[in-house]
Design a protein around this motif. Sequence first.
Motif, PDB file in Angstrom:
ATOM      1  N   VAL A 119       0.863  -1.184   0.000  1.00  5.35           N
ATOM      2  CA  VAL A 119       0.000   0.000   0.000  1.00  5.35           C
ATOM      3  C   VAL A 119       0.896   1.230   0.000  1.00  5.35           C
ATOM      4  N   VAL A 120       0.666   2.113  -0.965  1.00  5.11           N
ATOM      5  CA  VAL A 120       1.444   3.349  -1.087  1.00  5.11           C
ATOM      6  C   VAL A 120       0.567   4.514  -0.629  1.00  5.11           C
TER       7      VAL A 120
ATOM      8  N   LEU B 107      -1.533  14.415   7.085  1.00  6.14           N
ATOM      9  CA  LEU B 107      -1.152  13.721   8.317  1.00  6.14           C
ATOM     10  C   LEU B 107      -2.286  12.884   8.887  1.00  6.14           C
ATOM     11  N   VAL B 108      -3.415  13.511   9.187  1.00  3.34           N
ATOM     12  CA  VAL B 108      -4.511  12.749   9.812  1.00  3.34           C
ATOM     13  C   VAL B 108      -5.057  11.701   8.844  1.00  3.34           C
ATOM     14  N   ALA B 109      -5.264  12.109   7.581  1.00  4.64           N
ATOM     15  CA  ALA B 109      -5.753  11.135   6.595  1.00  4.64           C
ATOM     16  C   ALA B 109      -4.706  10.068   6.304  1.00  4.64           C
ATOM     17  N   ALA B 110      -3.426  10.432   6.377  1.00  2.73           N
ATOM     18  CA  ALA B 110      -2.374   9.420   6.212  1.00  2.73           C
ATOM     19  C   ALA B 110      -2.432   8.404   7.342  1.00  2.73           C
ATOM     20  N   LEU B 111      -2.720   8.866   8.561  1.00  6.48           N
ATOM     21  CA  LEU B 111      -2.892   7.933   9.677  1.00  6.48           C
ATOM     22  C   LEU B 111      -4.018   6.950   9.390  1.00  6.48           C
ATOM     23  N   ALA B 112      -5.147   7.442   8.873  1.00 10.63           N
ATOM     24  CA  ALA B 112      -6.263   6.553   8.541  1.00 10.63           C
ATOM     25  C   ALA B 112      -5.830   5.504   7.522  1.00 10.63           C
ATOM     26  N   GLN B 113      -5.082   5.931   6.498  1.00 13.68           N
ATOM     27  CA  GLN B 113      -4.618   4.981   5.481  1.00 13.68           C
ATOM     28  C   GLN B 113      -3.653   3.957   6.071  1.00 13.68           C
ATOM     29  N   CYS B 114      -2.737   4.423   6.927  1.00 12.31           N
ATOM     30  CA  CYS B 114      -1.798   3.498   7.565  1.00 12.31           C
ATOM     31  C   CYS B 114      -2.527   2.521   8.478  1.00 12.31           C
ATOM     32  N   GLU B 115      -3.492   3.011   9.236  1.00  6.49           N
ATOM     33  CA  GLU B 115      -4.267   2.129  10.111  1.00  6.49           C
ATOM     34  C   GLU B 115      -4.973   1.056   9.290  1.00  6.49           C
ATOM     35  N   ALA B 116      -5.620   1.460   8.208  1.00  6.70           N
ATOM     36  CA  ALA B 116      -6.364   0.511   7.383  1.00  6.70           C
ATOM     37  C   ALA B 116      -5.428  -0.509   6.743  1.00  6.70           C
ATOM     38  N   ALA B 117      -4.272  -0.031   6.250  1.00  7.17           N
ATOM     39  CA  ALA B 117      -3.323  -0.931   5.588  1.00  7.17           C
ATOM     40  C   ALA B 117      -2.701  -1.916   6.570  1.00  7.17           C
ATOM     41  N   VAL B 118      -2.216  -1.410   7.702  1.00  5.24           N
ATOM     42  CA  VAL B 118      -1.494  -2.280   8.641  1.00  5.24           C
ATOM     43  C   VAL B 118      -2.447  -3.253   9.320  1.00  5.24           C
ATOM     44  N   GLU B 119      -3.677  -2.854   9.510  1.00  3.52           N
ATOM     45  CA  GLU B 119      -4.685  -3.799  10.022  1.00  3.52           C
ATOM     46  C   GLU B 119      -4.779  -5.014   9.086  1.00  3.52           C
ATOM     47  N   ILE B 120      -4.812  -4.752   7.787  1.00  5.12           N
ATOM     48  CA  ILE B 120      -4.869  -5.839   6.798  1.00  5.12           C
ATOM     49  C   ILE B 120      -3.572  -6.638   6.806  1.00  5.12           C
ATOM     50  N   PHE B 121      -2.434  -5.954   6.858  1.00  5.56           N
ATOM     51  CA  PHE B 121      -1.143  -6.651   6.858  1.00  5.56           C
ATOM     52  C   PHE B 121      -0.998  -7.547   8.087  1.00  5.56           C
ATOM     53  N   ARG B 122      -1.425  -7.066   9.240  1.00  3.67           N
ATOM     54  CA  ARG B 122      -1.334  -7.883  10.454  1.00  3.67           C
ATOM     55  C   ARG B 122      -2.195  -9.141  10.311  1.00  3.67           C
ATOM     56  N   ASP B 123      -3.363  -8.987   9.720  1.00  2.00           N
ATOM     57  CA  ASP B 123      -4.239 -10.137   9.529  1.00  2.00           C
ATOM     58  C   ASP B 123      -3.647 -11.127   8.533  1.00  2.00           C
ATOM     59  N   GLN B 124      -3.024 -10.613   7.484  1.00  2.00           N
ATOM     60  CA  GLN B 124      -2.404 -11.464   6.465  1.00  2.00           C
ATOM     61  C   GLN B 124      -1.092 -12.092   6.947  1.00  2.00           C
TER      62      GLN B 124
ATOM     63  N   LYS C 288       6.895  -4.855   6.200  1.00  3.98           N
ATOM     64  CA  LYS C 288       7.943  -3.867   5.999  1.00  3.98           C
ATOM     65  C   LYS C 288       7.341  -2.480   5.823  1.00  3.98           C
ATOM     66  N   VAL C 289       8.112  -1.471   6.215  1.00  2.00           N
ATOM     67  CA  VAL C 289       7.675  -0.075   6.100  1.00  2.00           C
ATOM     68  C   VAL C 289       8.784   0.733   5.453  1.00  2.00           C
ATOM     69  N   THR C 290       8.439   1.478   4.408  1.00  2.67           N
ATOM     70  CA  THR C 290       9.376   2.340   3.696  1.00  2.67           C
ATOM     71  C   THR C 290       8.878   3.780   3.749  1.00  2.67           C
ATOM     72  N   THR C 291       9.764   4.693   4.123  1.00  2.00           N
ATOM     73  CA  THR C 291       9.448   6.123   4.086  1.00  2.00           C
ATOM     74  C   THR C 291      10.310   6.774   3.015  1.00  2.00           C
ATOM     75  N   LEU C 292       9.669   7.444   2.071  1.00  5.36           N
ATOM     76  CA  LEU C 292      10.392   8.144   1.013  1.00  5.36           C
ATOM     77  C   LEU C 292      10.348   9.649   1.256  1.00  5.36           C
ATOM     78  N   PHE C 293      11.486  10.289   1.015  1.00  4.97           N
ATOM     79  CA  PHE C 293      11.604  11.735   1.137  1.00  4.97           C
ATOM     80  C   PHE C 293      11.958  12.290  -0.246  1.00  4.97           C
ATOM     81  N   PRO C 294      10.965  12.522  -1.115  1.00  7.89           N
ATOM     82  CA  PRO C 294      11.278  13.069  -2.441  1.00  7.89           C
ATOM     83  C   PRO C 294      11.755  14.518  -2.351  1.00  7.89           C
ATOM     84  N   GLY C 295      12.719  14.837  -3.220  1.00 10.68           N
ATOM     85  CA  GLY C 295      13.097  16.229  -3.411  1.00 10.68           C
ATOM     86  C   GLY C 295      12.191  16.863  -4.451  1.00 10.68           C
TER      87      GLY C 295
END
Length: 249
Positions: A87-88, A115-132, A179-186
């Motif tokens: 999930v990106v 930020l807040v909406a990103a938290l919602a996306q991370c919560e939804a994604a990681v919930e699925i990843f933990r289950d999988q 796994k978790v990847t954080t990208l810092f684009p220029g």
Amino acid sequence: MTVRKNVLITGASSGLGEAMARKHAARGSDLALCARRADRLETLKAELTAVHPGIRIEVHTLDVNDHDQVFRVFRSCRGTLGTLDRVVVNAGVGHGSPVGTGGFPANARILQTNLVAALAQCEAAVEIFRDQGSGHLVVISSMSAMRGLPHLTAYGASKAGVATLAEGIRASLLGTPIKVTTLFPGYIESEMTTTGNEPTPMMVSTEKGVTSMMKAIEAERAQAKVPAWPWIPMGFVMRHAPLRIVAKS
């Protein structure tokens, strides 16, 4: 390198999200493309399906500030694709105003979306990843997260916050197959960065920038400044230079 077959990308109707969708499609991934602009998603789906007829592409209208909808869409994508392997978290907004200049509504919207909406996306994604028991979360931050900038105060704060959020998630998942990847684009050419006629120093093409991003994503690096040149040394300068110098950049 782990094969991530089913990939969900938010903010996929334009800019870096659209470019990452093209790169993933070329690598044979099945895609769940999410954004507010359904017409652009459908156009992108038609184009990618014609070029890569062997892949499956779903499109979903999604406003990431509707947090209940985020969870519904992510779960629906998992249900129809079977798994979500990557999930990106890419959807976001930019610009804003220096604090105290009457730009509070825009600045608040930036923090809410980035930020807040990103938290919602991370919560939804990681919930699925933990289950999988597996998955790859990719969070798009920005080099603007390195220091507070007068013209990007709210934006930089939102991107610093999302980077810290991603690192906390990574810490909680150490030793797991998730796994978790954080990208810092220029400065990478996109609709968000193209705001005027004046050229931006150190700006690179969408192709070069997203190729660098995809290299870090596929390596599943914990963090990456992209492109590496000049942003690794620039990141050091931004972190350690006196604020009066950074503020003039």
